[in-house]
Enzyme design. Structure first.
Site, PDB file in Angstrom:
ATOM      1  N   TYR A  89      44.741  52.440  37.493  1.00  0.00           N
ATOM      2  CA  TYR A  89      44.843  53.300  36.381  1.00  0.00           C
ATOM      3  C   TYR A  89      43.778  53.418  36.296  1.00  0.00           C
ATOM      4  O   TYR A  89      42.885  54.250  34.865  1.00  0.00           O
ATOM      5  CB  TYR A  89      44.943  52.582  34.940  1.00  0.00           C
ATOM      6  CG  TYR A  89      46.519  51.865  34.618  1.00  0.00           C
ATOM      7  CD1 TYR A  89      47.493  52.624  34.746  1.00  0.00           C
ATOM      8  CD2 TYR A  89      46.215  50.859  35.070  1.00  0.00           C
ATOM      9  CE1 TYR A  89      48.530  51.695  34.368  1.00  0.00           C
ATOM     10  CE2 TYR A  89      47.473  49.549  34.974  1.00  0.00           C
ATOM     11  CZ  TYR A  89      48.391  50.389  34.610  1.00  0.00           C
ATOM     12  OH  TYR A  89      49.999  49.608  34.157  1.00  0.00           O
ATOM     13  N   TYR A 115      37.797  45.302  37.981  1.00  0.00           N
ATOM     14  CA  TYR A 115      37.683  43.493  38.115  1.00  0.00           C
ATOM     15  C   TYR A 115      37.204  43.522  39.087  1.00  0.00           C
ATOM     16  O   TYR A 115      36.956  44.009  40.059  1.00  0.00           O
ATOM     17  CB  TYR A 115      39.878  43.562  38.359  1.00  0.00           C
ATOM     18  CG  TYR A 115      40.873  43.753  37.092  1.00  0.00           C
ATOM     19  CD1 TYR A 115      41.258  42.125  36.570  1.00  0.00           C
ATOM     20  CD2 TYR A 115      40.530  44.785  36.072  1.00  0.00           C
ATOM     21  CE1 TYR A 115      41.584  42.548  35.217  1.00  0.00           C
ATOM     22  CE2 TYR A 115      41.478  44.287  34.632  1.00  0.00           C
ATOM     23  CZ  TYR A 115      41.767  43.266  34.173  1.00  0.00           C
ATOM     24  OH  TYR A 115      42.711  43.650  33.666  1.00  0.00           O
ATOM     25  N   GLU A 192      35.329  36.831  31.118  1.00  0.00           N
ATOM     26  CA  GLU A 192      35.697  36.597  30.292  1.00  0.00           C
ATOM     27  C   GLU A 192      35.785  35.088  31.186  1.00  0.00           C
ATOM     28  O   GLU A 192      36.305  34.515  32.545  1.00  0.00           O
ATOM     29  CB  GLU A 192      37.501  36.831  30.097  1.00  0.00           C
ATOM     30  CG  GLU A 192      37.532  37.078  28.803  1.00  0.00           C
ATOM     31  CD  GLU A 192      38.959  37.794  28.529  1.00  0.00           C
ATOM     32  OE1 GLU A 192      38.732  38.149  27.174  1.00  0.00           O
ATOM     33  OE2 GLU A 192      39.841  37.577  29.671  1.00  0.00           O
ATOM     34  N   TYR A 254      43.170  38.095  20.448  1.00  0.00           N
ATOM     35  CA  TYR A 254      43.821  39.228  20.284  1.00  0.00           C
ATOM     36  C   TYR A 254      44.486  38.094  19.113  1.00  0.00           C
ATOM     37  O   TYR A 254      45.229  37.371  18.804  1.00  0.00           O
ATOM     38  CB  TYR A 254      45.008  39.182  22.024  1.00  0.00           C
ATOM     39  CG  TYR A 254      44.755  39.902  22.650  1.00  0.00           C
ATOM     40  CD1 TYR A 254      45.114  40.415  23.246  1.00  0.00           C
ATOM     41  CD2 TYR A 254      43.041  39.032  23.518  1.00  0.00           C
ATOM     42  CE1 TYR A 254      44.500  41.496  23.893  1.00  0.00           C
ATOM     43  CE2 TYR A 254      42.792  39.948  24.618  1.00  0.00           C
ATOM     44  CZ  TYR A 254      43.697  41.280  24.236  1.00  0.00           C
ATOM     45  OH  TYR A 254      42.751  41.840  25.844  1.00  0.00           O
ATOM     46  N   GLU A 280      36.049  42.648  23.179  1.00  0.00           N
ATOM     47  CA  GLU A 280      37.762  43.408  23.660  1.00  0.00           C
ATOM     48  C   GLU A 280      38.176  42.706  22.825  1.00  0.00           C
ATOM     49  O   GLU A 280      38.596  41.960  22.377  1.00  0.00           O
ATOM     50  CB  GLU A 280      38.105  42.641  25.313  1.00  0.00           C
ATOM     51  CG  GLU A 280      39.538  43.086  25.915  1.00  0.00           C
ATOM     52  CD  GLU A 280      39.804  42.203  26.903  1.00  0.00           C
ATOM     53  OE1 GLU A 280      38.769  42.197  27.707  1.00  0.00           O
ATOM     54  OE2 GLU A 280      40.941  41.512  26.884  1.00  0.00           O
ATOM     55  N   LYS A 319      50.149  51.076  30.526  1.00  0.00           N
ATOM     56  CA  LYS A 319      51.445  49.723  31.289  1.00  0.00           C
ATOM     57  C   LYS A 319      52.182  49.436  29.991  1.00  0.00           C
ATOM     58  O   LYS A 319      51.830  49.356  29.190  1.00  0.00           O
ATOM     59  CB  LYS A 319      49.500  48.797  31.411  1.00  0.00           C
ATOM     60  CG  LYS A 319      50.297  47.591  32.167  1.00  0.00           C
ATOM     61  CD  LYS A 319      49.153  46.676  32.574  1.00  0.00           C
ATOM     62  CE  LYS A 319      50.232  45.291  32.767  1.00  0.00           C
ATOM     63  NZ  LYS A 319      48.929  43.868  33.320  1.00  0.00           N
TER      64      LYS A 319
END
Length: 356
Positions: A89, A115, A192, A254, A280, A319
């Protein structure tokens, strides 16, 4: 202004006029003006350089105890949005997008997710030149907008950061050497760590990478990931990294998956003296999809407020997943209205606009 070319007694100095002066006086004033202009031109580069240095100094952050502090030694909470993978992206790395996030969402930080091992990743055959060009744009755009920029070495499927330690050291050497003087760059050295990766392994990696950064940026903030997808931040306190100055440790959540037990880990870490940074988060499930849990999100907000934690929402993309902030149908890369945002995007915008 009309000037009579025969009027020798008229001299223009800025927006003021001298009439009735003799020619010699006019000559003297003209000479003085020329000297002043010459001095100004000579000093301009120095002034510009000083201004740049002052700007970098004003943006410098530091860690005091467990708290992130600004250049005035006051607690600061960063409010950020993370890109999705830069290789996938890249269109969202643009100045108009960042400015929109700053002015409308009240965001002050952009995280650039590089990444490593996924398709198109930095260590998986991705175009390193193009990826670094995107980082360069991101750093410079944020700098010009008075925002912070997190350069994120986004390990995920690789699990163990030691796997690509050599590449990481080379990468962060280049980043620190290039951007160490900017004042707005934060280095996230392992997103992570997961699988069977222990804190001792992460610590070993960090102890090898941090000195590479410190050679060129003595004071920049460095974020170190923690085991189990940056959830085990409570394991740091007994054995932190060697070079502790301006180092923080990341916790990710999350909200629909990570609940009280995760918050307890963060509280335990902070009480033990560990500086925590939420680099995050979202309010969906950990997969990035699933239902949004607003009640748990509210509890996370309370924790963040109580401990003055910095946080970065995932992700600036369209996405097809719940944790994207932009609707899949929206093709805009900036200038979004609320109707262009997902439910999570709307929540995040409101949250940032209503909080410090």
């Amino acid at each position: 202004m009309n000037v009579d070319k025969n009027d020798d007694a008229l001299f223009v100095y800025g927006d003021k006029y001298s009439k009735g002066l003799p020619k010699k006086a006019n000559f003297a004033l003209a000479l003085i003006t020329a000297v002043i202009m010459a001095i100004t031109l000579c000093l301009s580069p120095i002034t510009a350089e000083a201004a740049t240095k002052n700007s970098a100094k004003a943006m410098r952050l530091h860690v005091k105890g467990t708290q992130l502090m600004n250049s005035k030694n006051k607690p600061i909470q960063l409010k950020g949005v993370s890109t999705h993978g830069l290789a996938w992206y890249p269109q969202y790395v643009n100045k108009k997008a960042f400015k929109k996030l700053r002015d409308d969402w009240h965001v002050n930080t952009i995280r650039l997710a590089l990444y490593t091992e996924e398709y198109g990743g930095y260590t998986a055959g991705g175009n390193k030149k193009e990826l670094k060009a995107l980082i360069d744009k991101g750093v410079k755009y944020t700098k010009s907008l008075g925002m912070y920029c997190i350069i994120d070495w986004h390990i995920l499927s690789d699990g163990n950061p030691m796997k690509h330690q050599k590449a990481a050291k080379s990468f962060f050497k280049e980043m620190a050497k290039k951007y160490g003087s900017y004042g707005n760059v934060i280095y996230e050295i392992c997103n992570e760590p997961n699988g069977k990766t222990s804190w001792n392994t992460v610590r070993k990696y960090a102890n090898n990478v941090i000195p590479v950064i410190r050679k060129y940026d003595e004071n920049g903030i460095i974020l170190v990931g923690t085991p189990t997808w940056s959830q085990d931040v409570d394991k740091v306190a007994k054995n932190p990294v060697k070079l502790k100055k301006n180092v923080m440790y990341t916790a990710h959540f999350y909200a629909a998956t990570h609940k009280k037990w995760n918050r307890d880990k963060i509280i335990k870490a902070i009480k033990a003296g560990t500086p925590v940074f939420i680099s995050e988060f979202s309010i969906t499930e950990a997969s990035g999809n699933g239902k949004i849990n607003y009640s748990e999100a509210k509890k996370w907000k309370a924790l963040i407020k109580k401990y003055k934690l910095s946080r970065v929402g995932w992700s600036l993309s369209n996405k097809s997943e719940e944790s994207a902030t932009i609707k899949k149908s929206c093709k805009k890369t900036s200038g979004w209205s609320t109707k262009d945002l997902t439910a999570w995007g709307k929540w995040l915008r409101t949250y940032y606009r209503d909080s410090k």
